[in-house]
Design a protein around this motif. Structure first.
Motif, short mmCIF file in Angstrom:
data_model
loop_
_atom_site.label_atom_id
_atom_site.label_comp_id
_atom_site.label_asym_id
_atom_site.label_seq_id
_atom_site.Cartn_x
_atom_site.Cartn_y
_atom_site.Cartn_z
N TYR A 27 0.83 -1.20 0.00
CA TYR A 27 0.00 0.00 0.00
C TYR A 27 0.86 1.25 0.00
CZ TYR A 27 -3.86 -3.08 1.15
OH TYR A 27 -4.80 -4.08 1.14
N ALA A 28 0.30 2.34 -0.47
CA ALA A 28 0.99 3.63 -0.47
C ALA A 28 1.20 4.08 0.97
CB ALA A 28 0.17 4.67 -1.22
N PRO A 29 2.23 4.87 1.25
CA PRO A 29 2.47 5.34 2.62
C PRO A 29 1.29 6.10 3.23
CG PRO A 29 4.39 5.74 1.28
CD PRO A 29 3.32 5.25 0.36
N THR A 30 0.44 6.64 2.40
CA THR A 30 -0.73 7.36 2.91
C THR A 30 -1.97 6.48 2.91
OG1 THR A 30 -1.19 8.21 0.70
CG2 THR A 30 0.13 9.60 2.16
N GLY A 31 -1.82 5.21 2.59
CA GLY A 31 -2.96 4.31 2.48
C GLY A 31 -3.28 3.58 3.77
#
Length: 119
Positions: A27-31
């Motif tokens: 997942y993306a770091p902001t996910g």
């Protein structure tokens, strides 16, 4: 599954505040994330972080890879005396007041807009 221990940016501009999280590496770091392990406030003087050492060790034993900054915080937390190190759950009282206020203001803005639309 590649599990990572990362810092997630919270707060507002010029008032950065970070949460230490466990996240699936896909997942993306902001996910989406799995668990919150603590917090880090770079602008606070003195002891500017808190970590749940028990949970950090659990995730490290199960193959989680910490980012460079997270690894630095873990190393500092393990070097602290036992009475200053956090070993239990991270409570709301431990989170700096400035970070809570910044988060509350960001949540109040959409609520105010919804109230205006309802009228």
């Amino acid at each position: 599954m590649a599990v990572k221990i990362r810092l997630r940016r919270m707060g507002s501009r010029n008032a950065a505040f970070y949460r230490v999280i466990v996240q699936d590496g896909r997942y993306a770091p902001t996910g989406r994330f799995i668990e919150t392990l603590g917090w880090y406030d770079p602008k606070q003087q003195g002891n500017n972080f808190s970590l749940n050492i028990d949970r950090v060790n659990y995730w490290l034993e199960n193959g989680a890879q910490p980012s460079d900054t997270a690894a630095s915080l873990i190393k500092k937390a393990e070097a602290l005396p036992a009475e200053k190190a956090v070993s239990g759950e991270v409570t709301e009282e431990e989170v700096p007041a400035a970070a809570v206020e910044a988060e509350e203001t960001s949540e109040e803005a959409p609520a105010a807009e919804e109230a205006e639309k309802a009228e």
